[in-house]
Write a protein that holds these residues in place. Structure first.
Motif, PDB file in Angstrom:
ATOM      1  N   PHE A 156      39.742  42.877  38.727  1.00 20.06           N
ATOM      2  CA  PHE A 156      38.570  42.015  38.848  1.00 20.06           C
ATOM      3  C   PHE A 156      37.236  42.719  38.598  1.00 20.06           C
ATOM      4  O   PHE A 156      36.339  42.142  37.981  1.00 20.06           O
ATOM      5  CB  PHE A 156      38.584  41.310  40.200  1.00 20.06           C
ATOM      6  CG  PHE A 156      39.707  40.322  40.304  1.00 20.06           C
ATOM      7  CD1 PHE A 156      39.696  39.151  39.561  1.00 20.06           C
ATOM      8  CD2 PHE A 156      40.808  40.582  41.104  1.00 20.06           C
ATOM      9  CE1 PHE A 156      40.748  38.242  39.628  1.00 20.06           C
ATOM     10  CE2 PHE A 156      41.862  39.682  41.187  1.00 20.06           C
ATOM     11  CZ  PHE A 156      41.829  38.507  40.438  1.00 20.06           C
ATOM     12  N   ALA A 157      37.074  43.950  39.048  1.00 20.15           N
ATOM     13  CA  ALA A 157      35.809  44.635  38.797  1.00 20.15           C
ATOM     14  C   ALA A 157      35.643  44.945  37.307  1.00 20.15           C
ATOM     15  O   ALA A 157      34.566  44.750  36.741  1.00 20.15           O
ATOM     16  CB  ALA A 157      35.716  45.910  39.631  1.00 20.15           C
ATOM     17  N   PHE A 158      36.706  45.418  36.682  1.00 26.88           N
ATOM     18  CA  PHE A 158      36.647  45.653  35.234  1.00 26.88           C
ATOM     19  C   PHE A 158      36.315  44.357  34.494  1.00 26.88           C
ATOM     20  O   PHE A 158      35.460  44.331  33.607  1.00 26.88           O
ATOM     21  CB  PHE A 158      37.992  46.185  34.724  1.00 26.88           C
ATOM     22  CG  PHE A 158      38.293  47.602  35.090  1.00 26.88           C
ATOM     23  CD1 PHE A 158      37.373  48.610  34.857  1.00 26.88           C
ATOM     24  CD2 PHE A 158      39.517  47.940  35.654  1.00 26.88           C
ATOM     25  CE1 PHE A 158      37.658  49.934  35.179  1.00 26.88           C
ATOM     26  CE2 PHE A 158      39.819  49.254  35.972  1.00 26.88           C
ATOM     27  CZ  PHE A 158      38.884  50.256  35.746  1.00 26.88           C
ATOM     28  N   THR A 159      37.009  43.282  34.853  1.00 29.49           N
ATOM     29  CA  THR A 159      36.806  42.001  34.174  1.00 29.49           C
ATOM     30  C   THR A 159      35.388  41.501  34.376  1.00 29.49           C
ATOM     31  O   THR A 159      34.731  41.035  33.427  1.00 29.49           O
ATOM     32  CB  THR A 159      37.815  40.961  34.692  1.00 29.49           C
ATOM     33  OG1 THR A 159      39.137  41.453  34.500  1.00 29.49           O
ATOM     34  CG2 THR A 159      37.659  39.643  33.967  1.00 29.49           C
ATOM     35  N   GLY A 160      34.879  41.581  35.606  1.00 26.14           N
ATOM     36  CA  GLY A 160      33.518  41.135  35.883  1.00 26.14           C
ATOM     37  C   GLY A 160      32.491  41.914  35.100  1.00 26.14           C
ATOM     38  O   GLY A 160      31.531  41.341  34.560  1.00 26.14           O
ATOM     39  N   ARG A 161      32.664  43.237  35.041  1.00 24.64           N
ATOM     40  CA  ARG A 161      31.730  44.057  34.251  1.00 24.64           C
ATOM     41  C   ARG A 161      31.702  43.595  32.797  1.00 24.64           C
ATOM     42  O   ARG A 161      30.637  43.462  32.187  1.00 24.64           O
ATOM     43  CB  ARG A 161      32.156  45.519  34.291  1.00 24.64           C
ATOM     44  CG  ARG A 161      32.045  46.199  35.627  1.00 24.64           C
ATOM     45  CD  ARG A 161      30.682  46.761  35.894  1.00 24.64           C
ATOM     46  NE  ARG A 161      30.732  47.751  36.962  1.00 24.64           N
ATOM     47  CZ  ARG A 161      29.668  48.171  37.627  1.00 24.64           C
ATOM     48  NH1 ARG A 161      28.477  47.679  37.343  1.00 24.64           N
ATOM     49  NH2 ARG A 161      29.787  49.072  38.587  1.00 24.64           N
ATOM     50  N   MET A 162      32.868  43.367  32.227  1.00 23.29           N
ATOM     51  CA  MET A 162      32.937  42.990  30.825  1.00 23.29           C
ATOM     52  C   MET A 162      32.328  41.613  30.572  1.00 23.29           C
ATOM     53  O   MET A 162      31.748  41.355  29.518  1.00 23.29           O
ATOM     54  CB  MET A 162      34.386  43.015  30.340  1.00 23.29           C
ATOM     55  CG  MET A 162      35.022  44.395  30.319  1.00 23.29           C
ATOM     56  SD  MET A 162      34.272  45.515  29.113  1.00 23.29           S
ATOM     57  CE  MET A 162      34.727  44.717  27.572  1.00 23.29           C
ATOM     58  N   LEU A 163      32.457  40.713  31.542  1.00 19.36           N
ATOM     59  CA  LEU A 163      31.942  39.354  31.375  1.00 19.36           C
ATOM     60  C   LEU A 163      30.442  39.254  31.618  1.00 19.36           C
ATOM     61  O   LEU A 163      29.744  38.505  30.921  1.00 19.36           O
ATOM     62  CB  LEU A 163      32.654  38.399  32.329  1.00 19.36           C
ATOM     63  CG  LEU A 163      34.038  37.892  31.932  1.00 19.36           C
ATOM     64  CD1 LEU A 163      34.665  37.152  33.108  1.00 19.36           C
ATOM     65  CD2 LEU A 163      33.965  36.987  30.709  1.00 19.36           C
ATOM     66  N   PHE A 164      29.938  40.002  32.613  1.00 13.83           N
ATOM     67  CA  PHE A 164      28.573  39.768  33.074  1.00 13.83           C
ATOM     68  C   PHE A 164      27.682  41.002  33.024  1.00 13.83           C
ATOM     69  O   PHE A 164      26.545  40.960  33.489  1.00 13.83           O
ATOM     70  CB  PHE A 164      28.607  39.226  34.512  1.00 13.83           C
ATOM     71  CG  PHE A 164      29.374  37.939  34.636  1.00 13.83           C
ATOM     72  CD1 PHE A 164      28.847  36.755  34.139  1.00 13.83           C
ATOM     73  CD2 PHE A 164      30.631  37.920  35.221  1.00 13.83           C
ATOM     74  CE1 PHE A 164      29.562  35.570  34.234  1.00 13.83           C
ATOM     75  CE2 PHE A 164      31.349  36.737  35.334  1.00 13.83           C
ATOM     76  CZ  PHE A 164      30.813  35.557  34.833  1.00 13.83           C
TER      77      PHE A 164
END
Length: 274
Positions: A156-164
């Protein structure tokens, strides 16, 4: 003989840089490799150089329908041909760091539930000094954020960084299990720019990611590039913004508004202080 790594290299009129990229794969130790060069130039600019290498591990494929610069389509020609356990989408002007494949192979073995491994990015090349300094600082910051994001787990942290936030990596810096690439059906050709960020978002969320705090690739600054022109035209900027909006809209549609906004909150609050 089983193949550990399949390197998929799309190319377009960079014969000299392409040979450097290929050589960096062939130099990897403690791993078996195969290389698929997918030539997107109408005249087949890479064929002569590939034939001259005379290495059976390299497969040359000329795209019968050149895209004029749509890397997602070109990469999607290559990966279904691969036999390797792991897929490396390598750009034709980047160089794989010494020992990278061995480190990635060990990381996957130690983390059997992880689908994607990526590492640090070291810019080099003949581009303007100010641009090279900017790129170096960008990827130093990206590595710092990746180390911190890794503490929150593989998704989730990796995904959030990439999205936002700003992208943590470029395409060449990651290696993905083949079954994960197949599960995602590769790249989304409907996204013209930011297609690699979209792929990484989906891979991180679906399969989990691990950051190796060591150099993965040497990232060339100076050769003609869609993403790293010193003065990108307004049309390119608009295409990048469109790609980012498409990536976000797709994630919200597929994963739901609740998760989408929860990731936005995580990224803009808790992760912001790290």
């Amino acid at each position: 003989m089983s193949i550990d790594f399949s390197a998929i290299i799309p190319t377009f009129r960079r014969p000299r840089e392409l040979i450097e990229a290929i050589s960096s794969v062939l130099r990897q130790h403690d791993s078996t490799v195969e290389i698929f060069v997918i030539d997107d130039s109408p005249e087949g600019s890479a064929e002569e150089g590939i034939r001259g290498l005379r290495d059976s591990r390299i497969v040359y494929v000329k795209n019968p329908n050149p895209t004029g610069g749509v890397p997602s389509v070109v990469r999607n020609i290559g990966w279904p041909l691969a036999h390797g356990t792991f897929i490396h989408f390598l750009d034709d002007d980047d160089v794989v760091a010494e020992g990278h494949y061995a480190a990635v192979k060990a990381a996957f073995a130690a983390n059997p539930s992880i689908g994607l491994v990526f590492g640090r990015i070291e810019p080099f090349g003949s581009g303007p000094a100010a641009q090279l300094d900017h790129e170096r600082q960008y990827f130093i910051d990206a590595a710092r954020k990746s180390v911190l994001s890794d503490r929150f787990g593989p998704r989730f942290a990796f995904t959030g960084r990439m999205l936002f936030d700003k992208a943590l990596l470029v395409c060449s810096a990651s290696v993905t299990r083949r079954e994960c690439v197949a599960r995602l059906s590769g790249f989304d050709p409907s996204i013209r720019l930011m297609e690699d960020a979209d792929f990484h978002v989906r891979a991180m969320r679906e399969c989990g990611a691990l950051f190796l705090n060591r150099t993965a690739i040497h990232y060339r600054v100076g050769s003609p590039s869609l993403m790293h022109s010193p003065h990108p035209p307004e049309a390119q900027k608009q295409s990048e913004r469109l790609g980012h909006r498409q990536m976000q809209a797709k994630y919200r549609r597929e994963r739901g508004a609740l998760e989408f906004y929860a990731l936005a909150l995580l990224t803009r609050t808790i992760l912001k202080v790290f």
